[in-house]
Scaffold this motif. Structure first.
Motif, mmCIF file in Angstrom:
data_model
loop_
_atom_site.group_PDB
_atom_site.id
_atom_site.type_symbol
_atom_site.label_atom_id
_atom_site.label_comp_id
_atom_site.label_asym_id
_atom_site.label_seq_id
_atom_site.Cartn_x
_atom_site.Cartn_y
_atom_site.Cartn_z
ATOM 1 N N PHE A 152 21.362 -4.940 -0.451
ATOM 2 C CA PHE A 152 20.370 -3.864 -0.572
ATOM 3 C C PHE A 152 19.342 -4.110 -1.688
ATOM 4 C CE2 PHE A 152 23.633 -2.134 2.129
ATOM 5 C CZ PHE A 152 22.841 -1.694 3.179
ATOM 6 N N LEU A 153 19.716 -4.919 -2.677
ATOM 7 C CA LEU A 153 18.698 -5.361 -3.648
ATOM 8 C C LEU A 153 17.674 -6.226 -2.922
ATOM 9 C CD1 LEU A 153 20.470 -6.407 -6.980
ATOM 10 C CD2 LEU A 153 18.584 -4.802 -6.740
ATOM 11 N N THR A 154 18.184 -7.098 -2.031
ATOM 12 C CA THR A 154 17.294 -7.947 -1.227
ATOM 13 C C THR A 154 16.425 -7.078 -0.320
ATOM 14 O OG1 THR A 154 18.990 -9.664 -1.271
ATOM 15 C CG2 THR A 154 17.264 -9.889 0.403
ATOM 16 N N GLY A 155 17.030 -6.055 0.286
ATOM 17 C CA GLY A 155 16.274 -5.143 1.163
ATOM 18 C C GLY A 155 15.141 -4.460 0.408
ATOM 19 N N MET A 156 15.422 -4.073 -0.837
ATOM 20 C CA MET A 156 14.387 -3.403 -1.626
ATOM 21 C C MET A 156 13.297 -4.396 -2.038
ATOM 22 S SD MET A 156 13.478 -0.439 -2.317
ATOM 23 C CE MET A 156 14.414 1.032 -2.689
ATOM 24 N N GLU A 157 13.692 -5.644 -2.262
ATOM 25 C CA GLU A 157 12.695 -6.676 -2.569
ATOM 26 C C GLU A 157 11.810 -6.923 -1.342
ATOM 27 O OE1 GLU A 157 13.730 -9.950 -5.896
ATOM 28 O OE2 GLU A 157 14.143 -10.595 -3.860
ATOM 29 N N TYR A 158 12.427 -6.878 -0.160
ATOM 30 C CA TYR A 158 11.653 -7.004 1.087
ATOM 31 C C TYR A 158 10.644 -5.848 1.185
ATOM 32 C CZ TYR A 158 10.592 -6.670 6.078
ATOM 33 O OH TYR A 158 9.928 -6.548 7.277
ATOM 34 N N ALA A 159 11.109 -4.635 0.841
ATOM 35 C CA ALA A 159 10.210 -3.468 0.858
ATOM 36 C C ALA A 159 9.014 -3.701 -0.062
ATOM 37 C CB ALA A 159 10.973 -2.215 0.434
ATOM 38 N N LEU A 160 9.290 -4.253 -1.242
ATOM 39 C CA LEU A 160 8.214 -4.527 -2.205
ATOM 40 C C LEU A 160 7.232 -5.558 -1.646
ATOM 41 C CD1 LEU A 160 7.106 -4.072 -5.124
ATOM 42 C CD2 LEU A 160 8.630 -5.910 -5.875
ATOM 43 N N SER A 161 7.778 -6.556 -0.946
ATOM 44 C CA SER A 161 6.924 -7.620 -0.387
ATOM 45 C C SER A 161 5.947 -7.069 0.658
ATOM 46 C CB SER A 161 7.788 -8.732 0.234
ATOM 47 O OG SER A 161 8.246 -8.337 1.526
ATOM 48 N N LEU A 162 6.285 -5.943 1.266
ATOM 49 C CA LEU A 162 5.415 -5.362 2.297
ATOM 50 C C LEU A 162 4.106 -4.824 1.726
ATOM 51 C CD1 LEU A 162 8.146 -3.612 4.476
ATOM 52 C CD2 LEU A 162 6.759 -5.569 5.153
ATOM 53 N N LYS A 163 4.057 -4.675 0.407
ATOM 54 C CA LYS A 163 2.799 -4.253 -0.238
ATOM 55 C C LYS A 163 1.692 -5.262 0.071
ATOM 56 C CE LYS A 163 3.681 -1.106 -3.935
ATOM 57 N NZ LYS A 163 4.072 -0.816 -5.251
ATOM 58 N N ASN A 164 2.114 -6.518 0.217
ATOM 59 C CA ASN A 164 1.135 -7.566 0.530
ATOM 60 C C ASN A 164 0.557 -7.400 1.930
ATOM 61 O OD1 ASN A 164 -0.244 -9.851 -0.446
ATOM 62 N ND2 ASN A 164 1.017 -11.197 0.830
ATOM 63 N N LYS A 165 1.234 -6.571 2.750
ATOM 64 C CA LYS A 165 0.738 -6.279 4.106
ATOM 65 C C LYS A 165 0.146 -4.864 4.147
ATOM 66 C CE LYS A 165 3.550 -9.458 6.833
ATOM 67 N NZ LYS A 165 4.125 -10.329 5.813
ATOM 68 N N GLY A 166 -0.073 -4.297 2.972
ATOM 69 C CA GLY A 166 -0.712 -2.977 2.897
ATOM 70 C C GLY A 166 0.231 -1.806 3.107
ATOM 71 N N LYS A 167 1.554 -2.050 3.064
ATOM 72 C CA LYS A 167 2.534 -0.974 3.271
ATOM 73 C C LYS A 167 3.229 -0.624 1.960
ATOM 74 C CE LYS A 167 1.815 -0.733 7.659
ATOM 75 N NZ LYS A 167 1.153 0.445 8.244
ATOM 76 N N ASP A 168 3.095 0.623 1.570
ATOM 77 C CA ASP A 168 3.709 1.065 0.327
ATOM 78 C C ASP A 168 5.029 1.764 0.665
ATOM 79 O OD1 ASP A 168 4.129 1.619 -2.285
ATOM 80 O OD2 ASP A 168 2.613 3.194 -2.450
ATOM 81 N N VAL A 169 6.102 1.006 0.633
ATOM 82 C CA VAL A 169 7.419 1.533 1.023
ATOM 83 C C VAL A 169 8.216 1.884 -0.234
ATOM 84 C CG1 VAL A 169 9.536 1.086 2.335
ATOM 85 C CG2 VAL A 169 7.401 -0.008 3.033
ATOM 86 N N THR A 170 8.675 3.125 -0.322
ATOM 87 C CA THR A 170 9.457 3.504 -1.498
ATOM 88 C C THR A 170 10.912 3.858 -1.144
ATOM 89 O OG1 THR A 170 8.640 5.762 -1.277
ATOM 90 C CG2 THR A 170 7.484 4.353 -2.845
ATOM 91 N N THR A 171 11.220 3.953 0.149
ATOM 92 C CA THR A 171 12.579 4.357 0.521
ATOM 93 C C THR A 171 13.255 3.342 1.434
ATOM 94 O OG1 THR A 171 11.897 6.666 0.357
ATOM 95 C CG2 THR A 171 13.975 6.247 1.473
ATOM 96 N N LEU A 172 14.486 3.025 1.066
ATOM 97 C CA LEU A 172 15.322 2.152 1.880
ATOM 98 C C LEU A 172 16.473 2.999 2.425
ATOM 99 C CD1 LEU A 172 16.688 -1.291 0.610
ATOM 100 C CD2 LEU A 172 17.800 0.060 2.329
ATOM 101 N N PHE A 173 16.622 3.007 3.746
ATOM 102 C CA PHE A 173 17.712 3.776 4.352
ATOM 103 C C PHE A 173 18.905 2.882 4.668
ATOM 104 C CE2 PHE A 173 14.336 6.878 5.061
ATOM 105 C CZ PHE A 173 15.005 8.050 4.745
ATOM 106 N N VAL A 174 20.048 3.339 4.202
ATOM 107 C CA VAL A 174 21.332 2.681 4.408
ATOM 108 C C VAL A 174 22.043 3.498 5.487
ATOM 109 C CG1 VAL A 174 23.372 1.880 3.125
ATOM 110 C CG2 VAL A 174 21.278 2.378 1.886
ATOM 111 N N ALA A 175 23.081 2.947 6.119
ATOM 112 C CA ALA A 175 23.769 3.711 7.168
ATOM 113 C C ALA A 175 25.250 3.881 6.845
ATOM 114 C CB ALA A 175 23.570 3.023 8.514
ATOM 115 N N HIS A 176 25.546 4.350 5.644
ATOM 116 C CA HIS A 176 26.950 4.594 5.311
ATOM 117 C C HIS A 176 27.359 5.997 5.736
ATOM 118 C CE1 HIS A 176 26.558 1.189 2.207
ATOM 119 N NE2 HIS A 176 27.033 0.740 3.349
#
Ligand SMILES: [Zn+2]
Length: 292
Positions: A152-176
């Motif tokens: 999930f640290l990797t998932g959040m880093e992926y979310a951050l990388s999406l800024k380069n595609k113009g997407k400002d993602v602040t929430t990561l959903f887990v399925a526990h």
């Protein structure tokens, strides 16, 4: 189908061994102080990142994010060297196609990310240590302890990388869900990792949310709620992959398969999934005598 304020009759958050009320309370206070709230659902239509494993919980969760909350979903899948990799991959391919057809404006193809966890260099030894741990009840819930934090640290880093595609993602959903027993599947772990993410990414807007166990939304529900939602809204889950073994047909008896079959029984939905063996009376995890 009620997705907020839904409480399980069987599982209570503070009665579970993998939860720690004092940690959840303290981190809750810190988050409230830093951002004014502990967690909150993002705006409808906003971009979110979701974990995708090919399993029934992850697929149901993504479906709910699309169908109920109208989020733009960016799923990610960790190729971590797991035994059932190719069958998980097949499930993801199936649901990628299905969601793209059903939600063309909201759904993005799953991003596969290669991260070996546990690391190959010590996985064999760790597996042996883990087997011994299962002999003592308390340690049985340790699992591969670093795995979910790494995922999930990797998932959040992926979310951050999406800024380069113009997407400002602040929430990561887990399925526990409420029946998850590992320490790294708990609400407590989730709060700890959320705080770590906020500090290390230097952004207190970042959130890690698992809808079924998010007590801030009045929730603490299990897989059966996911299943009922999907059934009611026309999503077939039989192509999802739960079994951790390497065979194509799911075994039907490992603790993960058993849990999947239990949830269908509890939801009162006929399980059309193909399994190698009939439903077992007992599982390594726990046995509920009310279920046959
Ligand atoms: Zn299995």
């Amino acid at each position: 189908m009620q997705l907020m304020g839904n409480q399980s009759k069987k599982f209570h958050v503070w009665e579970k061994e993998n939860e720690d009320k004092s940690i959840v309370n303290v981190i809750g206070q810190i988050l409230k102080y830093k951002r004014g709230y502990i967690v909150r659902m993002p705006e409808k239509g906003g971009p979110v990142v979701c974990c995708m494993s090919g399993g029934a919980d992850a697929v149901s969760n993504i479906f709910i994010m699309l169908n109920d909350f109208g989020y733009e979903v960016f799923p990610f899948f960790i190729n971590r060297g797991q035994s059932a990799y190719q069958w998980e991959r097949a499930s993801i391919k199936h649901y990628d196609q299905l969601f793209k057809e059903r939600f063309p404006k909201l759904y993005h193809e799953t991003k596969e990310i290669k991260v070996n966890t546990p690391a190959r260099e010590y996985k064999k030894d760790l597996r042996e240590v883990k087997k011994k741990c299962y002999e003592t009840e308390a340690s049985a819930h340790v699992s591969y302890p670093a795995r979910n934090s790494i995922i999930f640290l990797t998932g959040m880093e992926y979310a951050l990388s999406l800024k380069n595609k113009g997407k400002d993602v602040t929430t990561l959903f887990v399925a526990h869900v409420a029946s998850d027993t590992s320490y790294h599947c708990s609400l407590t772990w989730q709060r700890i990792l959320n705080l770590e993410i906020c500090h290390t990414f230097h952004d207190y807007q970042l959130q890690l949310i698992s809808l079924p166990i998010e007590i801030e939304f009045g929730n603490y529900f299990d897989k059966d709620v996911y299943l009922k939602y999907c059934y009611k809204n026309g999503l077939d889950l039989t192509k999802t992959r739960t079994c951790i073994r390497k065979d194509e047909i799911q075994c039907g008896t490992c603790p993960c398969c058993w849990d999947r079959r239990r949830s269908f029984l509890e939801a009162g939905i006929k399980d059309e999934t193909r399994y190698q063996k009939p439903y077992p009376e007992k599982s390594g995890r726990y046995y509920d005598s009310t279920l046959k």
